[in-house]
Design an enzyme around this catalytic site. Structure first.
Site, PDB file in Angstrom:
ATOM      1  N   ARG A   9       0.872  -1.189   0.000  1.00 19.86           N
ATOM      2  CA  ARG A   9       0.000   0.000   0.000  1.00 19.86           C
ATOM      3  C   ARG A   9       0.897   1.223   0.000  1.00 19.86           C
ATOM      4  O   ARG A   9       1.797   1.351   0.834  1.00 19.86           O
ATOM      5  CB  ARG A   9      -0.886   0.049   1.235  1.00 19.86           C
ATOM      6  CG  ARG A   9      -1.404   1.476   1.453  1.00 19.86           C
ATOM      7  CD  ARG A   9      -2.470   1.620   2.462  1.00 19.86           C
ATOM      8  NE  ARG A   9      -3.694   0.985   2.030  1.00 19.86           N
ATOM      9  CZ  ARG A   9      -4.886   1.284   2.533  1.00 19.86           C
ATOM     10  NH1 ARG A   9      -5.008   2.210   3.459  1.00 19.86           N
ATOM     11  NH2 ARG A   9      -5.961   0.667   2.102  1.00 19.86           N
ATOM     12  N   HIS A  58      -7.359   0.601  -6.327  1.00 19.77           N
ATOM     13  CA  HIS A  58      -7.596  -0.102  -5.054  1.00 19.77           C
ATOM     14  C   HIS A  58      -8.411  -1.370  -5.361  1.00 19.77           C
ATOM     15  O   HIS A  58      -9.572  -1.497  -4.974  1.00 19.77           O
ATOM     16  CB  HIS A  58      -8.351   0.831  -4.098  1.00 19.77           C
ATOM     17  CG  HIS A  58      -8.341   0.397  -2.664  1.00 19.77           C
ATOM     18  ND1 HIS A  58      -7.620  -0.672  -2.202  1.00 19.77           N
ATOM     19  CD2 HIS A  58      -8.979   0.904  -1.563  1.00 19.77           C
ATOM     20  CE1 HIS A  58      -7.804  -0.800  -0.896  1.00 19.77           C
ATOM     21  NE2 HIS A  58      -8.631   0.134  -0.490  1.00 19.77           N
ATOM     22  N   GLN A 105     -10.351  -3.640  -2.710  1.00 18.40           N
ATOM     23  CA  GLN A 105     -11.557  -2.987  -2.186  1.00 18.40           C
ATOM     24  C   GLN A 105     -12.769  -3.340  -3.046  1.00 18.40           C
ATOM     25  O   GLN A 105     -13.844  -3.671  -2.547  1.00 18.40           O
ATOM     26  CB  GLN A 105     -11.343  -1.460  -2.169  1.00 18.40           C
ATOM     27  CG  GLN A 105     -12.565  -0.676  -1.736  1.00 18.40           C
ATOM     28  CD  GLN A 105     -12.926  -0.916  -0.281  1.00 18.40           C
ATOM     29  OE1 GLN A 105     -12.074  -0.825   0.594  1.00 18.40           O
ATOM     30  NE2 GLN A 105     -14.174  -1.231  -0.011  1.00 18.40           N
ATOM     31  N   ASP A 165     -16.900   7.897  -1.357  1.00 20.57           N
ATOM     32  CA  ASP A 165     -15.558   7.790  -0.775  1.00 20.57           C
ATOM     33  C   ASP A 165     -15.224   9.182  -0.227  1.00 20.57           C
ATOM     34  O   ASP A 165     -15.969  10.151  -0.468  1.00 20.57           O
ATOM     35  CB  ASP A 165     -14.548   7.343  -1.863  1.00 20.57           C
ATOM     36  CG  ASP A 165     -13.141   7.063  -1.312  1.00 20.57           C
ATOM     37  OD1 ASP A 165     -12.956   7.079  -0.072  1.00 20.57           O
ATOM     38  OD2 ASP A 165     -12.219   6.841  -2.129  1.00 20.57           O
ATOM     39  N   CYS A 219     -16.102   2.741   1.051  1.00 18.27           N
ATOM     40  CA  CYS A 219     -14.938   1.897   1.354  1.00 18.27           C
ATOM     41  C   CYS A 219     -14.451   2.097   2.785  1.00 18.27           C
ATOM     42  O   CYS A 219     -13.786   1.214   3.328  1.00 18.27           O
ATOM     43  CB  CYS A 219     -13.822   2.183   0.350  1.00 18.27           C
ATOM     44  SG  CYS A 219     -13.406   3.924   0.219  1.00 18.27           S
ATOM     45  N   ARG A 242     -13.798  -7.361   3.255  1.00 17.31           N
ATOM     46  CA  ARG A 242     -12.386  -7.187   2.879  1.00 17.31           C
ATOM     47  C   ARG A 242     -11.585  -8.429   3.251  1.00 17.31           C
ATOM     48  O   ARG A 242     -10.693  -8.846   2.523  1.00 17.31           O
ATOM     49  CB  ARG A 242     -11.774  -5.960   3.577  1.00 17.31           C
ATOM     50  CG  ARG A 242     -12.400  -4.605   3.247  1.00 17.31           C
ATOM     51  CD  ARG A 242     -12.262  -4.218   1.801  1.00 17.31           C
ATOM     52  NE  ARG A 242     -10.906  -4.300   1.304  1.00 17.31           N
ATOM     53  CZ  ARG A 242      -9.932  -3.433   1.592  1.00 17.31           C
ATOM     54  NH1 ARG A 242     -10.158  -2.379   2.330  1.00 17.31           N
ATOM     55  NH2 ARG A 242      -8.708  -3.597   1.080  1.00 17.31           N
TER      56      ARG A 242
HETATM   57  N1   CP Z   1     -11.036   0.771   2.746  1.00 20.64           N
HETATM   58  C1   CP Z   1      -9.750   0.718   3.129  1.00 20.64           C
HETATM   59  O1   CP Z   1      -8.854   0.438   2.335  1.00 20.64           O
HETATM   60  O2   CP Z   1      -9.554   1.000   4.430  1.00 20.64           O
HETATM   61  P1   CP Z   1      -8.142   1.202   5.120  1.00 20.64           P
HETATM   62  O3   CP Z   1      -7.539   2.461   4.564  1.00 20.64           O
HETATM   63  O4   CP Z   1      -8.448   1.306   6.596  1.00 20.64           O
HETATM   64  O5   CP Z   1      -7.281   0.016   4.804  1.00 20.64           O
HETATM   65  N1  NVA Z   2      -9.616   7.155  -1.876  1.00 14.43           N
HETATM   66  C1  NVA Z   2      -9.250   6.837  -0.512  1.00 14.43           C
HETATM   67  C2  NVA Z   2      -9.525   5.424  -0.214  1.00 14.43           C
HETATM   68  C3  NVA Z   2      -9.226   4.990   1.207  1.00 14.43           C
HETATM   69  C4  NVA Z   2      -9.517   3.539   1.444  1.00 14.43           C
HETATM   70  C5  NVA Z   2      -7.780   7.165  -0.296  1.00 14.43           C
HETATM   71  O1  NVA Z   2      -6.964   6.847  -1.160  1.00 14.43           O
HETATM   72  O2  NVA Z   2      -7.453   7.766   0.731  1.00 14.43           O
END
Ligand code: CP
Ligand code: NVA
Length: 326
Positions: free
Chosen positions: A108, A135, A138, A231, A272, A312
């Site tokens: 990540r 992502h 997700q 989101d 999400c 998830r």
């Molecule tokens: N939805 C999601 O990816 O959550 P986190 O950022 O907590 O991993």
């Molecule tokens: N679009 C958001 C998603 C978080 C799970 C981000 O990248 O912060």
């Protein structure tokens, strides 16, 4: 029908066929049912999994850890600043070292290039747990959640409302196109997704009977929707854009009025997470108007956000089992 995804990386759903995606969702549902009945497969016994995080995470990190432990693997968390990764050593060198020690890598972080480099040099499956661009894990959880409610994905009307060019919106668009969904991005024009990705998605949709629409109109975008998706208005790494996004996206807040505009009493609300919903957090204390969904909707009868969060773990487990399991 079983699909053999052994040895594959998951960087974006673009590289996965409709059948691959359906297979992963079917496998997720099976692994979820197994867990509910106390059956654990030990499909990842003896495997070591590196979890690299440049950005914070609750759901993705915990889902990977729980999925690893459920299936007998050892997860190793490597946080920001824990390893030499693009600082004193190139990502390609770190990738080759990790590839000699681990069996799979979750990444990540910021640049999508980094996850591509990891996949190119490590020689083991690499899973994208979120980059600035995509992502994908997700979206598998989102689709499992939709299927649990409606029993199907093809033909489902999914309206994503808000920042239409972020990682989640882009991944949903690709996945929806590949699964024959009627997908709408409802956003101001300046936040429409990249044109080339829209073109590619429309090509996939042409093969699956799906539809990809972009609109600035909430009325048109959410009409007859089965699912409304939100989101955050500014993603991780874009914090300086929060004031400008509040201006741009307040008309796109998901509230009860928007839910009623769908004209569908069975519509579900997805997010999400993490979400600003009239919340008491450090960020909302600084920006009181940040609120992409009202508490009424977030806590109301249409909301499936915690089913989605739980999913998830089942979907991430399916990805690891399918690409690395016995
Ligand atoms: N939805 C999601 O990816 O959550 P986190 O950022 O907590 O991993
Ligand atoms: N679009 C958001 C998603 C978080 C799970 C981000 O990248 O912060």
């Amino acid at each position: 029908m079983a699909f053999n995804l052994k040895g594959r990386s998951l960087l974006t759903l673009k590289d996965f066929s409709s059948q691959d995606i359906r297979f992963l969702i079917d496998l997720s549902a099976k692994l979820k049912a197994d867990k509910y009945t106390g059956i654990f497969g030990h499909n990842l016994a003896g495997k070591n999994i590196a979890l690299i995080f440049e950005k914070p995470s609750t759901r993705t990190r915990c889902a990977f850890v729980v999925a690893c432990v459920d299936e007998g693997a050892h997860p190793e968390y490597l946080g920001k600043g824990d390893i030499q990764f693009g600082k004193k050593e190139t990502v390609a060198d770190s990738a080759r070292v990790l590839g000699r020690m681990f069996d799979g890598i979750q990444f990540r972080g910021f640049s999508h290039k980094t996850v591509e480099t990891l996949a190119k040099y490590s020689g083991i499956p690499v899973w994208n747990g979120l980059t600035d661009s995509y992502h994908p894990t997700q979206v598998l959880a989102d689709f499992l959640t939709i299927r649990e409610d409606f029993g199907k994905l093809s033909g489902i009307k999914l309206a994503y409302v808000g920042d239409g060019r972020n990682n989640v919106a882009s991944s949903l668009m690709v996945g929806a196109a590949k699964l024959g969904m009627d997908f709408r991005i409802v956003a101001p024009e300046s936040l429409f997704p990249e044109e080339s990705l829209v073109r590619e998605s429309r090509n996939w949709a042409a093969e699956t009977g799906g539809k990809i629409a972009l609109t600035t109109s909430v009325d048109q975008g959410v009409k007859n929707a089965d699912a409304v998706y939100a989101d955050v208005w500014a993603s991780m790494g874009e914090e300086e854009k929060i004031p400008e996004r509040i201006q741009l996206l307040t008309p796109y807040q998901v509230n009860q009025q928007m839910i009623e505009k769908t004209g569908n009493d069975k519509v579900i609300f997805l997010h999400c997470l993490p979400a600003f919903h009239n919340t008491d957090t450090e960020v909302s204390a600084k920006y009181p108007d940040i609120c992409e969904v009202t508490d009424e909707v977030f806590e109301g009868k249409h909301s499936r956000v915690f089913d989605e969060a739980e999913n998830r773990v089942h979907t991430i487990k399916a990805v690891m089992v399918a690409t690395l399991g016995k």
